[in-house]
Design a protein around this motif. Structure first.
Motif, PDB file in Angstrom:
ATOM      1  N   LEU A  46     -26.876  29.404  57.589  1.00 37.40           N
ATOM      2  CA  LEU A  46     -27.677  29.584  58.793  1.00 37.40           C
ATOM      3  C   LEU A  46     -28.071  28.226  59.353  1.00 37.40           C
ATOM      4  O   LEU A  46     -28.325  27.282  58.605  1.00 37.40           O
ATOM      5  CB  LEU A  46     -28.956  30.358  58.458  1.00 37.40           C
ATOM      6  CG  LEU A  46     -28.800  31.799  58.028  1.00 37.40           C
ATOM      7  CD1 LEU A  46     -30.156  32.360  57.654  1.00 37.40           C
ATOM      8  CD2 LEU A  46     -28.197  32.612  59.149  1.00 37.40           C
ATOM      9  N   LYS A  47     -28.118  28.151  60.673  1.00 37.02           N
ATOM     10  CA  LYS A  47     -28.548  26.902  61.284  1.00 37.02           C
ATOM     11  C   LYS A  47     -30.014  26.679  60.932  1.00 37.02           C
ATOM     12  O   LYS A  47     -30.819  27.597  60.980  1.00 37.02           O
ATOM     13  CB  LYS A  47     -28.352  26.979  62.798  1.00 37.02           C
ATOM     14  CG  LYS A  47     -28.490  25.669  63.480  1.00 37.02           C
ATOM     15  CD  LYS A  47     -27.396  25.480  64.541  1.00 37.02           C
ATOM     16  CE  LYS A  47     -27.474  24.093  65.140  1.00 37.02           C
ATOM     17  NZ  LYS A  47     -27.073  23.049  64.201  1.00 37.02           N
ATOM     18  N   PHE A  48     -30.357  25.485  60.559  1.00 38.19           N
ATOM     19  CA  PHE A  48     -31.696  25.056  60.169  1.00 38.19           C
ATOM     20  C   PHE A  48     -32.236  25.819  58.961  1.00 38.19           C
ATOM     21  O   PHE A  48     -32.531  25.231  57.930  1.00 38.19           O
ATOM     22  CB  PHE A  48     -32.678  25.155  61.342  1.00 38.19           C
ATOM     23  CG  PHE A  48     -34.048  24.644  60.980  1.00 38.19           C
ATOM     24  CD1 PHE A  48     -34.258  23.297  60.795  1.00 38.19           C
ATOM     25  CD2 PHE A  48     -35.107  25.521  60.802  1.00 38.19           C
ATOM     26  CE1 PHE A  48     -35.510  22.813  60.441  1.00 38.19           C
ATOM     27  CE2 PHE A  48     -36.371  25.050  60.446  1.00 38.19           C
ATOM     28  CZ  PHE A  48     -36.558  23.685  60.272  1.00 38.19           C
ATOM     29  N   TRP A  49     -32.360  27.149  59.058  1.00 37.90           N
ATOM     30  CA  TRP A  49     -32.987  27.894  57.953  1.00 37.90           C
ATOM     31  C   TRP A  49     -32.144  27.846  56.697  1.00 37.90           C
ATOM     32  O   TRP A  49     -32.656  28.035  55.600  1.00 37.90           O
ATOM     33  CB  TRP A  49     -33.233  29.343  58.371  1.00 37.90           C
ATOM     34  CG  TRP A  49     -34.160  29.414  59.540  1.00 37.90           C
ATOM     35  CD1 TRP A  49     -33.830  29.709  60.823  1.00 37.90           C
ATOM     36  CD2 TRP A  49     -35.566  29.128  59.542  1.00 37.90           C
ATOM     37  NE1 TRP A  49     -34.936  29.628  61.628  1.00 37.90           N
ATOM     38  CE2 TRP A  49     -36.013  29.280  60.877  1.00 37.90           C
ATOM     39  CE3 TRP A  49     -36.476  28.766  58.557  1.00 37.90           C
ATOM     40  CZ2 TRP A  49     -37.341  29.074  61.234  1.00 37.90           C
ATOM     41  CZ3 TRP A  49     -37.790  28.565  58.927  1.00 37.90           C
ATOM     42  CH2 TRP A  49     -38.217  28.711  60.242  1.00 37.90           C
ATOM     43  N   GLY A  50     -30.862  27.590  56.834  1.00 41.75           N
ATOM     44  CA  GLY A  50     -30.005  27.493  55.652  1.00 41.75           C
ATOM     45  C   GLY A  50     -30.498  26.434  54.682  1.00 41.75           C
ATOM     46  O   GLY A  50     -30.363  26.579  53.470  1.00 41.75           O
ATOM     47  N   ASN A  51     -31.082  25.373  55.228  1.00 43.16           N
ATOM     48  CA  ASN A  51     -31.600  24.303  54.375  1.00 43.16           C
ATOM     49  C   ASN A  51     -32.563  24.829  53.305  1.00 43.16           C
ATOM     50  O   ASN A  51     -32.585  24.338  52.184  1.00 43.16           O
ATOM     51  CB  ASN A  51     -32.345  23.278  55.233  1.00 43.16           C
ATOM     52  CG  ASN A  51     -31.384  22.366  55.950  1.00 43.16           C
ATOM     53  OD1 ASN A  51     -30.562  21.728  55.321  1.00 43.16           O
ATOM     54  ND2 ASN A  51     -31.464  22.338  57.262  1.00 43.16           N
ATOM     55  N   PHE A  52     -33.360  25.833  53.696  1.00 44.47           N
ATOM     56  CA  PHE A  52     -34.377  26.300  52.766  1.00 44.47           C
ATOM     57  C   PHE A  52     -33.754  27.029  51.577  1.00 44.47           C
ATOM     58  O   PHE A  52     -34.276  26.983  50.472  1.00 44.47           O
ATOM     59  CB  PHE A  52     -35.373  27.195  53.493  1.00 44.47           C
ATOM     60  CG  PHE A  52     -36.152  26.443  54.536  1.00 44.47           C
ATOM     61  CD1 PHE A  52     -37.260  25.691  54.173  1.00 44.47           C
ATOM     62  CD2 PHE A  52     -35.739  26.425  55.855  1.00 44.47           C
ATOM     63  CE1 PHE A  52     -37.956  24.964  55.114  1.00 44.47           C
ATOM     64  CE2 PHE A  52     -36.427  25.700  56.803  1.00 44.47           C
ATOM     65  CZ  PHE A  52     -37.550  24.962  56.427  1.00 44.47           C
ATOM     66  N   TYR A  53     -32.615  27.690  51.838  1.00 41.09           N
ATOM     67  CA  TYR A  53     -31.944  28.353  50.711  1.00 41.09           C
ATOM     68  C   TYR A  53     -31.381  27.319  49.750  1.00 41.09           C
ATOM     69  O   TYR A  53     -31.403  27.511  48.538  1.00 41.09           O
ATOM     70  CB  TYR A  53     -30.853  29.288  51.230  1.00 41.09           C
ATOM     71  CG  TYR A  53     -31.422  30.445  52.006  1.00 41.09           C
ATOM     72  CD1 TYR A  53     -31.948  31.547  51.336  1.00 41.09           C
ATOM     73  CD2 TYR A  53     -31.484  30.432  53.385  1.00 41.09           C
ATOM     74  CE1 TYR A  53     -32.505  32.592  52.033  1.00 41.09           C
ATOM     75  CE2 TYR A  53     -32.036  31.480  54.093  1.00 41.09           C
ATOM     76  CZ  TYR A  53     -32.543  32.559  53.406  1.00 41.09           C
ATOM     77  OH  TYR A  53     -33.108  33.592  54.087  1.00 41.09           O
ATOM     78  N   LEU A  54     -30.864  26.206  50.303  1.00 36.79           N
ATOM     79  CA  LEU A  54     -30.361  25.140  49.427  1.00 36.79           C
ATOM     80  C   LEU A  54     -31.508  24.541  48.620  1.00 36.79           C
ATOM     81  O   LEU A  54     -31.376  24.264  47.424  1.00 36.79           O
ATOM     82  CB  LEU A  54     -29.678  24.052  50.257  1.00 36.79           C
ATOM     83  CG  LEU A  54     -28.443  24.486  51.039  1.00 36.79           C
ATOM     84  CD1 LEU A  54     -27.901  23.341  51.854  1.00 36.79           C
ATOM     85  CD2 LEU A  54     -27.367  24.993  50.086  1.00 36.79           C
ATOM     86  N   MET A  55     -32.669  24.356  49.281  1.00 35.48           N
ATOM     87  CA  MET A  55     -33.823  23.805  48.568  1.00 35.48           C
ATOM     88  C   MET A  55     -34.234  24.708  47.420  1.00 35.48           C
ATOM     89  O   MET A  55     -34.608  24.236  46.353  1.00 35.48           O
ATOM     90  CB  MET A  55     -35.006  23.666  49.528  1.00 35.48           C
ATOM     91  CG  MET A  55     -34.913  22.523  50.475  1.00 35.48           C
ATOM     92  SD  MET A  55     -36.342  22.593  51.554  1.00 35.48           S
ATOM     93  CE  MET A  55     -35.616  22.010  53.043  1.00 35.48           C
ATOM     94  N   TRP A  56     -34.172  26.009  47.680  1.00 38.83           N
ATOM     95  CA  TRP A  56     -34.623  26.937  46.646  1.00 38.83           C
ATOM     96  C   TRP A  56     -33.828  26.747  45.345  1.00 38.83           C
ATOM     97  O   TRP A  56     -34.376  26.861  44.247  1.00 38.83           O
ATOM     98  CB  TRP A  56     -34.509  28.389  47.130  1.00 38.83           C
ATOM     99  CG  TRP A  56     -34.813  29.319  46.016  1.00 38.83           C
ATOM    100  CD1 TRP A  56     -33.934  30.054  45.305  1.00 38.83           C
ATOM    101  CD2 TRP A  56     -36.099  29.530  45.428  1.00 38.83           C
ATOM    102  NE1 TRP A  56     -34.580  30.726  44.307  1.00 38.83           N
ATOM    103  CE2 TRP A  56     -35.912  30.421  44.356  1.00 38.83           C
ATOM    104  CE3 TRP A  56     -37.380  29.059  45.675  1.00 38.83           C
ATOM    105  CZ2 TRP A  56     -36.959  30.856  43.549  1.00 38.83           C
ATOM    106  CZ3 TRP A  56     -38.417  29.487  44.880  1.00 38.83           C
ATOM    107  CH2 TRP A  56     -38.203  30.370  43.838  1.00 38.83           C
ATOM    108  N   ILE A  57     -32.531  26.443  45.467  1.00 33.87           N
ATOM    109  CA  ILE A  57     -31.703  26.251  44.273  1.00 33.87           C
ATOM    110  C   ILE A  57     -32.267  25.098  43.442  1.00 33.87           C
ATOM    111  O   ILE A  57     -32.371  25.174  42.224  1.00 33.87           O
ATOM    112  CB  ILE A  57     -30.239  25.997  44.676  1.00 33.87           C
ATOM    113  CG1 ILE A  57     -29.718  27.185  45.480  1.00 33.87           C
ATOM    114  CG2 ILE A  57     -29.373  25.760  43.453  1.00 33.87           C
ATOM    115  CD1 ILE A  57     -28.306  27.012  45.969  1.00 33.87           C
ATOM    116  N   MET A  58     -32.657  24.036  44.140  1.00 34.71           N
ATOM    117  CA  MET A  58     -33.248  22.886  43.456  1.00 34.71           C
ATOM    118  C   MET A  58     -34.574  23.272  42.789  1.00 34.71           C
ATOM    119  O   MET A  58     -34.845  22.872  41.655  1.00 34.71           O
ATOM    120  CB  MET A  58     -33.465  21.774  44.487  1.00 34.71           C
ATOM    121  CG  MET A  58     -34.041  20.508  43.923  1.00 34.71           C
ATOM    122  SD  MET A  58     -32.780  19.531  43.133  1.00 34.71           S
ATOM    123  CE  MET A  58     -33.702  18.056  42.760  1.00 34.71           C
ATOM    124  N   VAL A  59     -35.381  24.062  43.503  1.00 27.51           N
ATOM    125  CA  VAL A  59     -36.656  24.508  42.927  1.00 27.51           C
ATOM    126  C   VAL A  59     -36.400  25.314  41.662  1.00 27.51           C
ATOM    127  O   VAL A  59     -37.055  25.127  40.637  1.00 27.51           O
ATOM    128  CB  VAL A  59     -37.454  25.344  43.953  1.00 27.51           C
ATOM    129  CG1 VAL A  59     -38.691  25.948  43.318  1.00 27.51           C
ATOM    130  CG2 VAL A  59     -37.827  24.493  45.139  1.00 27.51           C
TER     131      VAL A  59
END
Lengths: 408, 417
Positions: free
Chosen positions: B271-284
């Motif tokens: 997803l544009k922009f919001w996709g970043n948050f899913y990637l961050m979640w993996i790190m979390v």
């Protein structure tokens, strides 16, 4: 009481969020290719409607018949070794021409789902099938029909098999090669920095030499330098070394005849050294903190007994430092086994020599269609670190705490 | 009579020269001497192949076993050479001191004692110099050099010049890096604290903590594969609706839970922009275990008297945590935070593996890789731009270095009191 049950619920929710991805990984790796790419992993545990394709009979059958009997499940499972399909037939997708109601005398192409028991026109014969998979295909006169491929939707019972693991480990040569490469990288890149760092840590804590404290601070402050900063010059250095070695070999041997002069810029040895360099600051920091705390009397009595530093180090300090050595070695092991970045920039780039994380990263692209293989390969890549990690958890936690809680 | 300084100098020179000559020659010599091992392994593999009837081709088996042979001997040789260094240099140190100053034992021991520390720290210092310090400084120099030579600031043009290569990418990378820097450490700390507190109050806490801890052992790429099963979109070949009935082709759990229709086929992390948050979640998901372990230990270290006193004073569990325990472990929280920030700055694998370096998901670390391989970012100035971005990455770490140094100094002062 209220807050106690609240704690149970919140923790359970968090635990589920953390564990479900593992379940997804393992479940997908034990499913068939078709199942894993057309339905979610959570449908694997209950009967689920899935599409399959079967052919009515084998090619080259020339006997003339008026009726053919068979079983759809037998046909589907004919060549299937791992995932024997069972369940209940829902429908068959019919694709073919039927008389067009709007234009008399013409036909039109339609697709429709034919339910159990309904007669379907296949190659001018009547095709009827039952929920248990039995079908009859009858013709008005004797013919030798060509086989027909049909798409069938089956309410399929759960079925698991280790096919993906066998395929990835035996038929595909990338995964075994990546495992071997990862071991080639990880063993020296763990042992060499520990050896080097243990000697240095001993010198920093129990030997006198000018500039000792400043050097130690310098070493520790290198811990925060992002490794990306070093890639380019390191690569240029290896490049120069490789071309130098190549011309040396050209000069000394007759390699030009066999065309084997070229030394690669990116090699395992380069990767070992780079990992060693990047791991040293943390290693020296952790080991020095431990070794400096060893009892002074012990070391001094060894000295009085006539032992030199080398003997003290080998016979007294190393045996006493086993916990610290273990805790650093597990850090370094996990870091190197899981490292993608350094291996990508400095490590060998031939397909046979890439380490597991690079392979996995490539498979994310190439196995986009074969999720069972992708997940199996990921499981294989994780088995080694997770076992090491769980077996040496105690040392890992001790290493973590040494850096943060105890005033560090 | 020779002065002791000159003896020390010449002895160390002799040791260094011997090491430089002897070790590589020994390595090359042993390497070529043991070459037949590969063939022996290949033959052994062939024998196994024939006696068990393996399905792969004999060529593959031979290659693979030759590689195992190569692996074993290079590992053994590498380890042998590194141990040989300590043995030879130590032996030389003693031997040379004995030969050069055989008259006085005191002088001999001074020579030995002066050289020995450098034998011990030498390899570490040389490796750090060659693989961290000099490269880092060289990168700094490259970043201020023009492709043809000569100093310039042009490599940093993406900072101010909107026509420069990488201008847009750098802005996106900075935006994303900042979001990662703020969100990932905060989420890890919140989850870590929550789990550490909750796990202490229930009987199955240890089991929960083990499961939450395990992702720390997993590679970022592996985690990306794992979470792909949750965040993925619809099936690879979405099936056409037939007679209005469409069997579920949703393979991503989260999309199924959110009720996305099967036609909507894009993975959530695209997803544009919001996709970043899913990637961050993996790190979390990976790093929370780290925060949790440290907080558990720190909470256990909170003095029991303070807790008991607060309970006697009638504090409820929430007050007990926020007013009594949290202030006492606050310094630990700060340490964990700095560790996580450094980890996040280095994060590369997750966006690289899942987003294929899409501009919208770039971080500073992935932008470096992108500059190397994409003309639209790197142009024909790849190395210098690569270096410039690396320096920008370094600059973002510096505040944390200063903060960490300040904290360590303050703590040492407090210990000094």
């Amino acid at each position: 009481m209220y807050s106690r049950s609240f704690a149970h619920i919140i923790l359970a929710i968090i635990l589920v969020i953390w564990v479900v991805p593992f379940i997804a990984l393992i479940t997908t790796s034990f499913r068939s290719e078709v199942a894993s790419k057309t339905s979610g992993f959570w449908t694997a545990f209950t009967p689920t409607e899935l599409g399959h394709r079967f052919s009515t009979h084998d090619k080259g059958q020339k006997v003339k018949i008026t009726e053919m009997r068979g079983n759809i499940f037998d046909r589907i499972n004919k060549d299937e070794e791992w995932f024997k399909i069972s369940g209940e037939i829902n429908s068959i997708m019919f694709k073919g021409r039927v008389p067009d109601p709007e234009k008399p005398g013409k036909t039109k192409l339609i697709r429709k789902l034919v339910p159990v028991g309904e007669v379907m026109n296949v190659r001018d014969g009547e095709f009827v099938f039952q929920a248990n998979g039995d079908f009859t295909w009858s013709f008005p006169e004797e013919v030798a029909p060509k086989p027909k491929n049909l798409d069938v939707f089956i309410n399929q019972d759960p079925v698991f098999g280790a096919e993906a693991y066998f395929e990835v480990l035996l038929d595909n040569k990338d995964v075994p090669n990546a495992l071997i490469s990862s071991f080639i990288v990880v063993v020296p890149a763990t042992i060499i920095p520990i050896t080097v760092a243990a000697f240095a840590a001993y010198a920093f804590s129990w030997m006198q030499f000018p500039g000792r404290d400043w050097l130690f601070i310098l070493v520790v402050s290198l811990m925060v330098v992002p490794t990306q900063l070093a890639f380019l010059p390191i690569l240029q250095g290896f490049n120069g070394l490789a071309s130098w070695a190549t011309s040396l070999k050209q000069w000394m041997t007759d390699c030009e005849v066999t065309n084997t002069c070229q030394f690669p810029t990116k090699s395992f040895a380069g990767l070992w050294l780079t990992h060693t360099g990047f791991g040293l600051p943390l290693a020296i920091f952790l080991l020095r903190n431990y070794i400096v705390g060893l009892p002074r009397e012990l070391l001094e009595s060894a000295k009085i007994d006539g032992a030199n530093h080398m003997q003290i180090f080998v016979k007294v300090v190393v045996p006493l430092s086993v916990p610290a050595l273990a805790s650093f070695s597990i850090f370094q092991f996990l870091w190197i086994w899981n490292d993608l970045l350094v291996a990508m920039f400095v490590g060998p780039s031939a397909t046979d020599d890439i380490v597991f994380p690079i392979l996995l990263e490539r498979q994310l692209g190439t196995f986009g269609d074969q999720l069972h293989l992708l997940n199996a390969s990921a499981v294989i890549s994780m088995i080694v670190p997770v076992i090491v990690f769980l077996a040496m958890q105690k040392y890992f936690i001790r290493g973590l705490l040494a850096g943060s809680v105890k005033g560090g | 009579m020779r002065s002791i300084q000159s003896v020390i100098f010449s002895n160390s020179l002799a040791i260094v020269l011997t090491i430089i000559c002897v070790l590589p020659i020994t390595a090359v010599f042993i390497f070529s001497l043991t070459a037949p091992v590969d063939d022996a392994f290949a033959k052994f593999g062939l024998w196994l192949h024939n006696s068990y009837g393996w399905s792969v081709s004999t060529f593959v088996t031979e290659l693979r076993f030759a590689k195992i042979g190569f692996a074993l001997r290079s590992v053994v040789i590498a380890l042998f050479i590194s141990f040989l260094y300590y043995w030879i240099s130590n032996w030389l140190n003693f031997g040379l001191a004995k030969v050069r100053s055989n008259k006085s034992i005191a002088k001999r021991s001074v020579v030995i004692e002066t050289i020995q520390p450098w034998i011990f720290v030498g390899p570490a210092l040389v490796l750090l110099l060659l693989f961290l310090l000099i490269p880092a400084l060289t990168t700094l120099k490259i970043s201020f050099t023009e492709p043809g030579g000569g100093a310039s600031l042009n490599n940093y043009a993406f900072l101010w010049d909107s026509d420069a290569l990488g201008y847009l990418q750098f802005r996106l990378a900075m935006r994303n890096s900042l979001m990662w820097l703020i969100l990932v450490p905060s989420l890890c700390i919140i989850f870590g604290l929550l789990i550490a507190v909750l796990a202490d109050s229930v009987s199955w806490g240890v089991v929960a903590k083990t499961f939450i801890f395990v992702p720390l052992a997993i590679s970022f790429v592996g985690a990306a594969v794992i979470w792909r099963n949750i965040f993925a979109g619809g099936g690879i070949e979405p099936q056409q609706a037939i007679n209005g009935a469409t069997p579920s082709y949703q393979i991503g759990l989260l999309k199924a839970l959110l009720g996305h229709t099967p036609e909507y086929n894009e993975p959530l992390y695209n997803l544009k922009f919001w996709g970043n948050f899913y990637l961050m979640w993996i790190m979390v998901w990976i790093k929370t275990g780290f925060a949790m372990v440290i907080f558990s230990a720190a909470l256990r270290g909170v003095p029991q008297e303070t807790v008991e006193a607060a309970i006697i004073d009638g504090a409820n569990p929430r007050q007990l945590f926020f007013r009594v325990k949290l202030p006492q472990i606050f310094s630990t929280v700060v340490v964990v935070w700095t560790y996580l920030v450094t980890d996040v700055l280095k994060v590369f694998d997750i966006p690289y593996a899942l987003s294929a370096n899409d501009d919208d998901k770039l971080l500073l670390a992935t932008m470096m890789e992108a500059a190397m391989n994409t003309w639209s970012i790197g142009g024909n100035n790849v190395d210098n731009l690569f270096a410039a971005i690396a320096i920008m990455l370094m600059l973002t770490v510096i505040p944390h270095m200063i903060f960490l140094g300040w904290r360590i100094r303050r703590e040492q002062k407090q210990l000094g009191h």
